[in-house]
Design a protein around this motif. Structure first.
Motif, PDB file in Angstrom:
ATOM      1  N   UNK A 175       0.812  -1.212   0.000  1.00  0.00           N
ATOM      2  CA  UNK A 175       0.000   0.000   0.000  1.00  0.00           C
ATOM      3  C   UNK A 175       0.842   1.258   0.000  1.00  0.00           C
ATOM      4  N   UNK A 176       0.495   2.171   0.896  1.00  0.00           N
ATOM      5  CA  UNK A 176       1.131   3.490   0.944  1.00  0.00           C
ATOM      6  C   UNK A 176       2.351   3.546   1.848  1.00  0.00           C
ATOM      7  N   UNK A 177       2.641   2.466   2.567  1.00  0.00           N
ATOM      8  CA  UNK A 177       3.754   2.506   3.527  1.00  0.00           C
ATOM      9  C   UNK A 177       5.103   2.782   2.865  1.00  0.00           C
ATOM     10  N   UNK A 178       5.462   2.161   1.731  1.00  0.00           N
ATOM     11  CA  UNK A 178       6.768   2.462   1.133  1.00  0.00           C
ATOM     12  C   UNK A 178       6.946   3.936   0.792  1.00  0.00           C
ATOM     13  N   UNK A 179       5.903   4.569   0.280  1.00  0.00           N
ATOM     14  CA  UNK A 179       6.018   5.982  -0.074  1.00  0.00           C
ATOM     15  C   UNK A 179       6.204   6.847   1.166  1.00  0.00           C
ATOM     16  N   UNK A 180       5.526   6.506   2.251  1.00  0.00           N
ATOM     17  CA  UNK A 180       5.699   7.261   3.496  1.00  0.00           C
ATOM     18  C   UNK A 180       7.107   7.091   4.044  1.00  0.00           C
ATOM     19  N   UNK A 181       7.618   5.870   3.996  1.00  0.00           N
ATOM     20  CA  UNK A 181       8.978   5.626   4.482  1.00  0.00           C
ATOM     21  C   UNK A 181      10.013   6.346   3.629  1.00  0.00           C
ATOM     22  N   UNK A 182       9.774   6.400   2.326  1.00  0.00           N
ATOM     23  CA  UNK A 182      10.723   7.098   1.441  1.00  0.00           C
ATOM     24  C   UNK A 182      10.815   8.575   1.789  1.00  0.00           C
ATOM     25  N   UNK A 183       9.686   9.190   2.134  1.00  0.00           N
ATOM     26  CA  UNK A 183       9.719  10.614   2.470  1.00  0.00           C
ATOM     27  C   UNK A 183      10.447  10.844   3.793  1.00  0.00           C
ATOM     28  N   UNK A 184      10.242   9.975   4.760  1.00  0.00           N
ATOM     29  CA  UNK A 184      10.926  10.130   6.045  1.00  0.00           C
ATOM     30  C   UNK A 184      12.419   9.917   5.884  1.00  0.00           C
TER      31      UNK A 184
ATOM     32  N   UNK B 122      10.841 -10.937   5.595  1.00  0.00           N
ATOM     33  CA  UNK B 122      10.340 -11.426   4.312  1.00  0.00           C
ATOM     34  C   UNK B 122      11.427 -11.231   3.237  1.00  0.00           C
ATOM     35  N   UNK B 123      12.482 -12.011   3.277  1.00  0.00           N
ATOM     36  CA  UNK B 123      13.571 -11.814   2.298  1.00  0.00           C
ATOM     37  C   UNK B 123      13.138 -12.091   0.865  1.00  0.00           C
ATOM     38  N   UNK B 124      12.121 -12.924   0.665  1.00  0.00           N
ATOM     39  CA  UNK B 124      11.679 -13.226  -0.697  1.00  0.00           C
ATOM     40  C   UNK B 124      10.998 -12.044  -1.366  1.00  0.00           C
ATOM     41  N   UNK B 125      10.596 -11.035  -0.586  1.00  0.00           N
ATOM     42  CA  UNK B 125       9.913  -9.861  -1.135  1.00  0.00           C
ATOM     43  C   UNK B 125      10.854  -8.669  -1.309  1.00  0.00           C
ATOM     44  N   UNK B 126      12.159  -8.917  -1.236  1.00  0.00           N
ATOM     45  CA  UNK B 126      13.119  -7.825  -1.419  1.00  0.00           C
ATOM     46  C   UNK B 126      13.007  -7.228  -2.817  1.00  0.00           C
ATOM     47  N   UNK B 127      12.778  -8.065  -3.817  1.00  0.00           N
ATOM     48  CA  UNK B 127      12.658  -7.553  -5.183  1.00  0.00           C
ATOM     49  C   UNK B 127      11.473  -6.601  -5.319  1.00  0.00           C
ATOM     50  N   UNK B 128      10.411  -6.829  -4.548  1.00  0.00           N
ATOM     51  CA  UNK B 128       9.264  -5.917  -4.585  1.00  0.00           C
ATOM     52  C   UNK B 128       9.640  -4.540  -4.056  1.00  0.00           C
ATOM     53  N   UNK B 129      10.437  -4.502  -2.993  1.00  0.00           N
ATOM     54  CA  UNK B 129      10.903  -3.210  -2.464  1.00  0.00           C
ATOM     55  C   UNK B 129      11.827  -2.523  -3.454  1.00  0.00           C
ATOM     56  N   UNK B 130      12.628  -3.299  -4.155  1.00  0.00           N
ATOM     57  CA  UNK B 130      13.515  -2.718  -5.162  1.00  0.00           C
ATOM     58  C   UNK B 130      12.725  -2.126  -6.317  1.00  0.00           C
TER      59      UNK B 130
ATOM     60  N   UNK C  40       9.795  -0.844  -6.111  1.00  0.00           N
ATOM     61  CA  UNK C  40       9.152   0.377  -5.618  1.00  0.00           C
ATOM     62  C   UNK C  40      10.151   1.507  -5.381  1.00  0.00           C
ATOM     63  N   UNK C  41      11.455   1.214  -5.457  1.00  0.00           N
ATOM     64  CA  UNK C  41      12.472   2.240  -5.272  1.00  0.00           C
ATOM     65  C   UNK C  41      12.813   2.529  -3.829  1.00  0.00           C
ATOM     66  N   UNK C  42      12.287   1.746  -2.887  1.00  0.00           N
ATOM     67  CA  UNK C  42      12.541   2.015  -1.471  1.00  0.00           C
ATOM     68  C   UNK C  42      13.994   1.728  -1.106  1.00  0.00           C
ATOM     69  N   UNK C  43      14.545   0.637  -1.598  1.00  0.00           N
ATOM     70  CA  UNK C  43      15.934   0.312  -1.276  1.00  0.00           C
ATOM     71  C   UNK C  43      16.893   1.334  -1.887  1.00  0.00           C
ATOM     72  N   UNK C  44      16.561   1.859  -3.065  1.00  0.00           N
ATOM     73  CA  UNK C  44      17.413   2.885  -3.675  1.00  0.00           C
ATOM     74  C   UNK C  44      17.439   4.150  -2.826  1.00  0.00           C
ATOM     75  N   UNK C  45      16.295   4.516  -2.277  1.00  0.00           N
ATOM     76  CA  UNK C  45      16.239   5.709  -1.425  1.00  0.00           C
ATOM     77  C   UNK C  45      17.051   5.498  -0.151  1.00  0.00           C
TER      78      UNK C  45
END
Length: 231
Positions: A163-172, A198-206, A208-213
């Motif tokens: 949902x919206x959690x990755x975008x909120x974390x990116x701003x913080x 959840x190591x299998x979902x790391x690609x999903x975070x990538x 979304x651009x969260x790991x890059x931020x």
């Protein structure tokens, strides 16, 4: 705990976190944006390196080059035929001149600035998060960090980043100067805890651009020089 999950308490926490972060965006709209063109070019180059000695690929490339050469010869022949008819070439030149004038007028017309589509290139200096809001965000991030590691939330946590959690974390994470070192550390801890859980979902975070931020905030920007962060 069962009643909390039945009434979608976790989603309520995430929605409230998004609401508070959206309010903070009005005061500090900056957010780290990572261009992925470089990675795309690297992937393309690697694919080309793997297939550069493929006979089928070389034959297809030769066919493409032959077609391009034939098209170029046709263009040259048409240009030579046009040179023999100066009247028609003058008409074409006049049409090109009119089209160029229209394009120049359109480009010179004033355009309204679009502040929403053009992100800030640097954080707005001299602004900080309100202490009351910072305390609320700290409590919610602490809860999320513990909930991710709690086996009772294992079914709900797996989809918490959809949902919206990755975008909120990116701003913080992008605005350590605005939120403060404690919230910056907590936001990165939430991401770290989720990856460990959840190591299998790391690609999903990538994707979304969260790991890059996170990497940009830690390696490119200046990390808050506080004991809790540097430890």
């Amino acid at each position: 705990m069962a009643s909390f999950q039945t009434h979608t308490g976790l989603n309520t926490f995430i929605a409230r976190l998004q609401s508070e972060v959206d309010t903070c965006r009005l005061h500090q709209p900056f957010q780290i944006t990572i261009e992925r063109n470089t990675q795309d070019r690297l992937t393309t180059a690697m694919e080309q390196a793997e297939t550069i000695h493929d006979p089928a690929l070389l034959e297809a490339q030769q066919q493409v080059d032959l077609e391009l050469q034939q098209q170029q010869d046709a263009v040259d022949a048409a240009a030579a035929a046009g040179a023999e008819r100066p009247d028609s070439s003058m008409e074409v030149d006049e049409q090109d001149a009119e089209q160029g004038q229209e394009e120049e007028e359109q480009s010179s017309s004033p355009k309204l600035p679009n502040t929403l589509s053009s992100p800030m290139s640097a954080p707005r200096p001299g602004v900080t998060c309100l202490p009351q809001r910072a305390a609320l965000l700290k409590s919610m991030l602490n809860f999320l960090k513990k909930a991710i590691q709690d086996p009772a939330f294992s079914d709900s946590i797996r989809h918490v980043m959809d949902g919206s959690l990755p975008n909120s974390l990116k701003h913080i994470i992008s605005n350590a100067e605005y939120y403060g070192p404690s919230l910056f550390l907590l936001a990165t801890d939430v991401v770290t805890a989720y990856v460990f859980q959840e190591p299998s979902l790391l690609s999903s975070l990538q994707d979304k651009g969260l790991t890059d931020v996170v990497l940009h905030a830690l390696l490119v920007k200046d990390v808050p020089a506080t004991r809790e962060v540097l430890a």
